[in-house]
Scaffold this motif. Structure first.
Motif, PDB file in Angstrom:
ATOM      1  N   THR A 274       0.828  -1.213   0.000  1.00 14.01           N
ATOM      2  CA  THR A 274       0.000   0.000   0.000  1.00 14.01           C
ATOM      3  C   THR A 274       0.861   1.263   0.000  1.00 14.01           C
ATOM      4  N   TYR A 275       0.403   2.241  -0.782  1.00 11.50           N
ATOM      5  CA  TYR A 275       1.139   3.500  -0.965  1.00 11.50           C
ATOM      6  C   TYR A 275       0.166   4.672  -1.033  1.00 11.50           C
ATOM      7  N   VAL A 276       0.709   5.857  -0.788  1.00 11.72           N
ATOM      8  CA  VAL A 276      -0.077   7.087  -0.867  1.00 11.72           C
ATOM      9  C   VAL A 276       0.668   8.099  -1.725  1.00 11.72           C
ATOM     10  N   ILE A 277      -0.068   8.760  -2.602  1.00 13.35           N
ATOM     11  CA  ILE A 277       0.430   9.954  -3.280  1.00 13.35           C
ATOM     12  C   ILE A 277      -0.251  11.133  -2.596  1.00 13.35           C
ATOM     13  N   ASN A 278       0.532  11.916  -1.868  1.00 11.27           N
ATOM     14  CA  ASN A 278       0.005  13.018  -1.060  1.00 11.27           C
ATOM     15  C   ASN A 278       0.204  14.339  -1.807  1.00 11.27           C
ATOM     16  N   ILE A 279      -0.899  14.976  -2.172  1.00 12.92           N
ATOM     17  CA  ILE A 279      -0.867  16.227  -2.930  1.00 12.92           C
ATOM     18  C   ILE A 279      -1.291  17.370  -2.009  1.00 12.92           C
TER      19      ILE A 279
ATOM     20  N   ALA B  86       5.301   5.118   1.297  1.00 13.44           N
ATOM     21  CA  ALA B  86       5.069   3.679   1.443  1.00 13.44           C
ATOM     22  C   ALA B  86       4.567   3.394   2.854  1.00 13.44           C
ATOM     23  N   ILE B  87       3.396   2.764   2.956  1.00 16.85           N
ATOM     24  CA  ILE B  87       2.822   2.400   4.253  1.00 16.85           C
ATOM     25  C   ILE B  87       3.305   0.997   4.622  1.00 16.85           C
ATOM     26  N   PRO B  88       3.811   0.797   5.818  1.00 14.24           N
ATOM     27  CA  PRO B  88       4.294  -0.546   6.182  1.00 14.24           C
ATOM     28  C   PRO B  88       3.191  -1.600   6.117  1.00 14.24           C
ATOM     29  N   ASP B  89       3.547  -2.752   5.606  1.00 10.62           N
ATOM     30  CA  ASP B  89       2.656  -3.906   5.602  1.00 10.62           C
ATOM     31  C   ASP B  89       2.366  -4.334   7.044  1.00 10.62           C
ATOM     32  N   GLY B  90       1.202  -4.940   7.252  1.00  9.39           N
ATOM     33  CA  GLY B  90       0.827  -5.360   8.597  1.00  9.39           C
ATOM     34  C   GLY B  90       1.807  -6.316   9.252  1.00  9.39           C
ATOM     35  N   ALA B  91       2.520  -7.097   8.442  1.00  7.58           N
ATOM     36  CA  ALA B  91       3.499  -8.039   8.991  1.00  7.58           C
ATOM     37  C   ALA B  91       4.690  -7.325   9.622  1.00  7.58           C
ATOM     38  N   LEU B  92       4.837  -6.030   9.336  1.00  6.07           N
ATOM     39  CA  LEU B  92       5.980  -5.277   9.841  1.00  6.07           C
ATOM     40  C   LEU B  92       5.695  -4.575  11.170  1.00  6.07           C
ATOM     41  N   TYR B  93       4.542  -4.856  11.761  1.00  6.58           N
ATOM     42  CA  TYR B  93       4.238  -4.241  13.059  1.00  6.58           C
ATOM     43  C   TYR B  93       5.329  -4.499  14.103  1.00  6.58           C
ATOM     44  N   PRO B  94       5.918  -5.692  14.163  1.00  6.89           N
ATOM     45  CA  PRO B  94       6.995  -5.907  15.145  1.00  6.89           C
ATOM     46  C   PRO B  94       8.184  -4.966  14.957  1.00  6.89           C
ATOM     47  N   ILE B  95       8.336  -4.403  13.777  1.00  6.52           N
ATOM     48  CA  ILE B  95       9.445  -3.486  13.498  1.00  6.52           C
ATOM     49  C   ILE B  95       9.069  -2.046  13.840  1.00  6.52           C
ATOM     50  N   TYR B  96       7.877  -1.619  13.436  1.00 10.20           N
ATOM     51  CA  TYR B  96       7.503  -0.205  13.553  1.00 10.20           C
ATOM     52  C   TYR B  96       6.567   0.087  14.723  1.00 10.20           C
TER      53      TYR B  96
ATOM     54  N   TYR C  54      14.613   6.079   2.609  1.00 10.08           N
ATOM     55  CA  TYR C  54      13.362   6.650   3.106  1.00 10.08           C
ATOM     56  C   TYR C  54      12.140   5.968   2.497  1.00 10.08           C
ATOM     57  N   ARG C  55      11.085   5.900   3.306  1.00  5.98           N
ATOM     58  CA  ARG C  55       9.776   5.448   2.834  1.00  5.98           C
ATOM     59  C   ARG C  55       9.038   6.576   2.122  1.00  5.98           C
ATOM     60  N   VAL C  56       9.630   7.722   2.065  1.00  6.14           N
ATOM     61  CA  VAL C  56       9.013   8.923   1.508  1.00  6.14           C
ATOM     62  C   VAL C  56       9.889   9.431   0.367  1.00  6.14           C
ATOM     63  N   LYS C  57       9.257   9.777  -0.754  1.00  2.64           N
ATOM     64  CA  LYS C  57      10.016  10.314  -1.886  1.00  2.64           C
ATOM     65  C   LYS C  57       9.349  11.591  -2.385  1.00  2.64           C
ATOM     66  N   LYS C  58      10.173  12.598  -2.607  1.00  4.56           N
ATOM     67  CA  LYS C  58       9.662  13.863  -3.135  1.00  4.56           C
ATOM     68  C   LYS C  58       9.425  13.735  -4.633  1.00  4.56           C
ATOM     69  N   VAL C  59       8.212  14.033  -5.047  1.00  5.18           N
ATOM     70  CA  VAL C  59       7.884  14.065  -6.466  1.00  5.18           C
ATOM     71  C   VAL C  59       7.944  15.498  -6.980  1.00  5.18           C
ATOM     72  N   PHE C  60       7.401  16.420  -6.176  1.00  2.87           N
ATOM     73  CA  PHE C  60       7.394  17.834  -6.560  1.00  2.87           C
ATOM     74  C   PHE C  60       7.307  18.686  -5.303  1.00  2.87           C
ATOM     75  N   LEU C  61       8.054  19.802  -5.299  1.00  2.75           N
ATOM     76  CA  LEU C  61       7.983  20.775  -4.212  1.00  2.75           C
ATOM     77  C   LEU C  61       8.135  22.163  -4.809  1.00  2.75           C
ATOM     78  N   ASP C  62       7.163  23.024  -4.540  1.00  2.00           N
ATOM     79  CA  ASP C  62       7.203  24.381  -5.076  1.00  2.00           C
ATOM     80  C   ASP C  62       8.413  25.134  -4.521  1.00  2.00           C
ATOM     81  N   ASN C  63       8.903  26.069  -5.313  1.00  2.00           N
ATOM     82  CA  ASN C  63      10.146  26.760  -4.967  1.00  2.00           C
ATOM     83  C   ASN C  63      10.057  27.591  -3.690  1.00  2.00           C
TER      84      ASN C  63
END
Length: 242
Positions: free
Chosen positions: A154-159, A177-187, A220-229
Motif C-alpha cells: 500500500t502506498y499514498v500519493i500526497n498532494i 510507502a505504508i508498512p505492511d501489517g506483517a511489519l508491526y513488530p518493526i515499527y 526513506y519510505r518517503v520520496k519527493k515528487v514535486f515541491l514548489d520553490n
C-alpha cells in the motif's frame, strides 16, 4: 528487539522495490503529470460555482477525484487494474504483488493532513495494532494459502495544494510507502496517530520513523515528487530528505 524473519525481510524488500517503481512511473515525465493535474484550469469557469457550493470536506474529496483521473492515465502500464470493491483509489496486480495506491489531497492551511503524517482508512492498509484498536480491511497476502499467493502493498500519493480566490496551485507532491501489517513488530505503535474516523482509520505518522528499517542504508519510505520553490521540505514532511 523483535525477531527478524526472512519473510519480514522479503516483505520490506518488495515494499521498497515497488516504491521505486511507482516513483519512476510518475517522475519520468514530471511536466506531463503537472500539466494533467492543472488541466482543470482550462474549464474552471464551468465548474467553479458548483465546486464552491460544496462543503469543505466535499471540496477536498472532489479535488482528489480529479487528480485520480490523471494518475490512472499515468499508471496505464504499471500493472493490471483489479476491480475488488475493497481497496484504495488505484489497485493493480503486478508480477509480485497486489498494489494499492491512494490519492490523498490536503490544503496547505490544514497541516493535520500532512506535516509528516497522512490519514489512512480501513480500506487502505493491512497495518494494525492490538493497543490502538482500529479496523483494517486489507490482508497481508492475497490468496494466502494458495499457490498464487501475492503480497498486498500500500502506498499514498500526497498532494498539497493552496486555494486563493478560486485559484488552485499545487504546492507539493510526495509518495509514501505504508508498512505492511506483517511489519508491526518493526515499527510498532510509534507510527500510529489519531485517525479521522474512530476505529476505522489512523494517521500514518511517518516522520517518527521514515525509513525502511530492514533495507541496507535505510532508504526513506518517503520520496519527493514535486515541491514548489517557495517551500522548504520540512514545511511539508517535518524533516529534510537527505
Amino acid at each position: 528487539m523483535a525477531k527478524i524473519t526472512n519473510e519480514i525481510k522479503e516483505i520490506e524488500f518488495w515494499e521498497h522495490e515497488t516504491l521505486e517503481n511507482i516513483y519512476f512511473t510518475i517522475h519520468q515525465d514530471l511536466n506531463k503529470m503537472l500539466e494533467g493535474l492543472n488541466s482543470k484550469d482550462k474549464i474552471k469557469d464551468d465548474w467553479i460555482n458548483a465546486f464552491n457550493r460544496a462543503d469543505k470536506k466535499r471540496q477536498n474529496s472532489d479535488f482528489a477525484r480529479g487528480a485520480e483521473r490523471i494518475y490512472f492515465w499515468l499508471f496505464s502500464q504499471f500493472g493490471k487494474p483489479n476491480s475488488a470493491p475493497i481497496g484504495a483509489d488505484m489497485f493493480f496486480e503486478t508480477n509480485r504483488a497486489f498494489v494499492h495506491i491512494d490519492i490523498k489531497t490536503a490544503k496547505l492551511n490544514n497541516p493535520s493532513d500532512y506535516k509528516g503524517k497522512v490519514p489512512i482508512s480501513e480500506n487502505q492498509t493491512s497495518y494494525t495494532s492490538e493497543k490502538k484498536k482500529f479496523n483494517t480491511n486489507l490482508p497481508i497476502y492475497y490468496n494466502k494459502d494458495k499457490k498464487n499467493r501475492k503480497l498486498c502493498l500500500t502506498y499514498v500519493i500526497n498532494i498539497i495544494y493552496h486555494e486563493e480566490a478560486n485559484n488552485f496551485k499545487i504546492k507539493a507532491i510526495y509518495l509514501i510507502a505504508i508498512p505492511d501489517g506483517a511489519l508491526y513488530p518493526i515499527y510498532g505503535d510509534e507510527i500510529i496517530g489519531q485517525g479521522k474516523v474512530k476505529s476505522k482509520s489512523f494517521r500514518f505518522v511517518y516522520k517518527n520513523n521514515p525509513c525502511f528499517e530492514l533495507i541496507k542504508g535505510k532508504p526513506y519510505r518517503v520520496k519527493k515528487v514535486f515541491l514548489d520553490n517557495d517551500l522548504e521540505e520540512k514545511d511539508i514532511i517535518s524533516f529534510e530528505l537527505e
